[in-house]
Design a protein around this motif. Structure first.
Motif, PDB file in Angstrom:
ATOM      1  N   THR A 252      11.139   5.211  -8.257  1.00 58.97           N
ATOM      2  CA  THR A 252      11.383   6.075  -7.102  1.00 58.97           C
ATOM      3  C   THR A 252      10.774   5.474  -5.837  1.00 58.97           C
ATOM      4  O   THR A 252      11.399   5.468  -4.764  1.00 58.97           O
ATOM      5  CB  THR A 252      10.796   7.473  -7.352  1.00 58.97           C
ATOM      6  OG1 THR A 252      11.423   8.048  -8.499  1.00 58.97           O
ATOM      7  CG2 THR A 252      11.015   8.372  -6.144  1.00 58.97           C
ATOM      8  N   ALA A 253       9.571   4.965  -5.949  1.00 55.96           N
ATOM      9  CA  ALA A 253       8.911   4.362  -4.792  1.00 55.96           C
ATOM     10  C   ALA A 253       9.691   3.152  -4.294  1.00 55.96           C
ATOM     11  O   ALA A 253       9.818   2.941  -3.074  1.00 55.96           O
ATOM     12  CB  ALA A 253       7.488   3.957  -5.166  1.00 55.96           C
TER      13      ALA A 253
ATOM     14  N   ALA B 207       0.831  -1.203   0.000  1.00 57.53           N
ATOM     15  CA  ALA B 207       0.000   0.000   0.000  1.00 57.53           C
ATOM     16  C   ALA B 207       0.867   1.256   0.000  1.00 57.53           C
ATOM     17  O   ALA B 207       0.600   2.217  -0.735  1.00 57.53           O
ATOM     18  CB  ALA B 207      -0.931  -0.008   1.207  1.00 57.53           C
ATOM     19  N   LEU B 208       1.903   1.261   0.839  1.00 58.97           N
ATOM     20  CA  LEU B 208       2.786   2.422   0.910  1.00 58.97           C
ATOM     21  C   LEU B 208       3.528   2.626  -0.412  1.00 58.97           C
ATOM     22  O   LEU B 208       3.633   3.758  -0.914  1.00 58.97           O
ATOM     23  CB  LEU B 208       3.785   2.224   2.056  1.00 58.97           C
ATOM     24  CG  LEU B 208       4.797   3.351   2.289  1.00 58.97           C
ATOM     25  CD1 LEU B 208       4.078   4.660   2.592  1.00 58.97           C
ATOM     26  CD2 LEU B 208       5.734   2.974   3.437  1.00 58.97           C
ATOM     27  N   ALA B 209       4.018   1.528  -0.990  1.00 61.05           N
ATOM     28  CA  ALA B 209       4.723   1.631  -2.270  1.00 61.05           C
ATOM     29  C   ALA B 209       3.798   2.149  -3.364  1.00 61.05           C
ATOM     30  O   ALA B 209       4.186   3.010  -4.167  1.00 61.05           O
ATOM     31  CB  ALA B 209       5.296   0.272  -2.662  1.00 61.05           C
ATOM     32  N   GLY B 210       2.590   1.626  -3.408  1.00 58.52           N
ATOM     33  CA  GLY B 210       1.644   2.081  -4.415  1.00 58.52           C
ATOM     34  C   GLY B 210       1.291   3.549  -4.257  1.00 58.52           C
ATOM     35  O   GLY B 210       1.176   4.288  -5.243  1.00 58.52           O
ATOM     36  N   ALA B 211       1.141   3.993  -2.994  1.00 59.86           N
ATOM     37  CA  ALA B 211       0.811   5.402  -2.751  1.00 59.86           C
ATOM     38  C   ALA B 211       1.948   6.321  -3.182  1.00 59.86           C
ATOM     39  O   ALA B 211       1.715   7.368  -3.802  1.00 59.86           O
ATOM     40  CB  ALA B 211       0.497   5.605  -1.276  1.00 59.86           C
ATOM     41  N   VAL B 212       3.200   5.926  -2.874  1.00 58.40           N
ATOM     42  CA  VAL B 212       4.349   6.740  -3.290  1.00 58.40           C
ATOM     43  C   VAL B 212       4.463   6.745  -4.814  1.00 58.40           C
ATOM     44  O   VAL B 212       4.728   7.788  -5.431  1.00 58.40           O
ATOM     45  CB  VAL B 212       5.647   6.219  -2.641  1.00 58.40           C
ATOM     46  CG1 VAL B 212       6.859   6.986  -3.178  1.00 58.40           C
ATOM     47  CG2 VAL B 212       5.576   6.353  -1.123  1.00 58.40           C
TER      48      VAL B 212
END
Length: 400
Positions: A362-363, A349-354
């Motif tokens: 970059t993420a 979730a964090l990777a997708g949001a970044v």
């Protein structure tokens, strides 16, 4: 128990191995198909990541509600029923026109139930094998997972092209059904490891007991957080290289297979406690180079190198079993599995949001830097400590 021949001669290990193998194959094939289906329908890196790894977030719900059942269910019945439910849920996701929201609802239910499956499976492994055989047995299961992921992602990539994502989901459901049949016919009748009815209160009390020991607590954090953040990097393979995502996933499985083989079979016992932190460093470091937007050949090499670091999980699991009473082994391993998968969902979730606000490369770099930071902050606590009273500290207060 030092050889693979001795391991496969252990009663019930072979059907447990095959059941786990078919379940991982089904999960791999269907995960790639669903991630591709969601990305095609929405064009969103976040939703694609969550489709493949988001169900792991639901493990948090299962870990706080269902996990006491891991030691209180009959292993054969549980390991037969759960793959049947996964097969049904996967088949439902293949229904044409199914809304994205409905697909994620099914994933939520399957994720909650998966938290129970990990505790049952690994608790049974700890029961089948002697103490000195657990690490070898778990390494073989992890090696099987790696091989099935290599084959599953390769097969899934072909099936997605030949059959379509929905046809590939049905193939995944068939693999789950096969695993259920093997469990029912191959595993023996065993009573539950613990008495009493599973309940929310028991789950919370045992979770609190396991978390009460500082030594165990740091091992859990080492198992959960660095791993989950790096899986967040992997969750972006589809948007990073849509046509070659299957290849990158397969490369990750190759590296994981190499790391698990080395940790489970070739690392001497006196080195095991010392290598956990260096392997966690290796797990994250290669992804830092994704800031350079590497071409596919270099990206594949970096993924293989990083994934060797997943072998740290085996070393930390062995430490966890040393710190845990036998009657809580299923719950402890289920909490490890659920926490690991939940953190993988958080990482995805964090990777997708970044990635939504920057780019997939970059993420991946950001998540790798976070993983490395967490590992270095835990390093001193994960180093082996020999001092009087450690065993009592590990055991924690009595469970009432």
């Amino acid at each position: 128990m030092r050889t693979y021949r001795e391991l496969f001669r252990a009663p019930e290990f072979t059907p447990l191995f095959l059941t786990s193998t078919f379940q991982v194959a089904g999960q791999t094939v269907s995960g790639l198909a669903l991630g591709t289906l969601i990305y095609t329908a929405t064009g969103s890196p976040l939703l694609s990541s969550l489709a493949m790894f988001g169900p792991s977030l639901a493990q948090l719900i299962g870990a706080t509600t269902l996990l006491s059942a891991a030691d209180r269910l009959r292993p054969r019945a549980a390991m037969t029923a759960l793959p049947l439910v996964f097969a049904l849920g996967t088949a439902v996701q293949a229904v044409p026109g199914l809304p994205v929201a409905a697909s994620f609802s099914v994933l939520l239910v399957l994720g909650v139930l998966a938290s129970l499956g990990g505790g049952v499976r690994y608790g049974l492994l700890n029961e089948i094998l002697s103490k000195d055989g657990y690490l070898l047995g778990r390494s073989v299961l992890n090696m099987s997972n790696g091989v099935m992921q290599i084959c599953g992602y390769a097969l899934g990539g072909v099936l997605v092209t030949v059959l379509s994502p929905r046809g590939t989901l049905l193939a995944g459901a068939a693999l789950y059904l096969t695993g259920a049949c093997v469990a029912r016919l191959g595993l023996g009748h065993r009573p539950p490891r613990a008495t009493g009815r599973p309940s929310l209160a028991r789950t919370w009390r045992t979770n609190a007991l396991l978390w009460s020991s500082p030594s165990r607590r740091f091992v859990y954090l080492g198992l959960w957080v660095p791993n989950g953040l790096v899986v967040g990097c992997e969750s972006l393979f589809v948007p990073f290289a849509p046509r070659e995502a299957g290849l990158l996933f397969a490369c990750g499985a190759v590296g994981m297979l190499a790391g698990d083989t080395a940790a489970g079979r070739f690392v001497p016992p006196h080195w095991r406690k010392r290598l956990a932190v260096p392997m966690l460093v290796l797990l994250a470091s290669p992804y830092l180079l994704f800031v350079l937007q590497p071409a596919l050949p270099l990206a594949a090499v970096l993924v293989v190198l990083a994934s060797i670091g997943f072998g740290a999980s085996l070393l930390l699991q062995e430490r966890l079993m040393e710190l845990t009473p036998d009657e809580l082994s299923g719950h402890a391993l289920g909490l490890h599995a659920s926490g690991t998968l939940a953190m993988q969902g958080v990482g995805a979730a964090l990777a997708g949001a970044v990635a939504e606000h920057t780019s997939p490369a970059t993420a991946m770099t950001v998540l790798a830097a976070l993983s490395l930071t967490v590992t270095l902050s835990l390093a001193s606590s994960l180093r082996p400590k020999e001092r009087p009273g450690l065993a009592q500290e590990a055991a924690g207060p009595p469970l009432r």
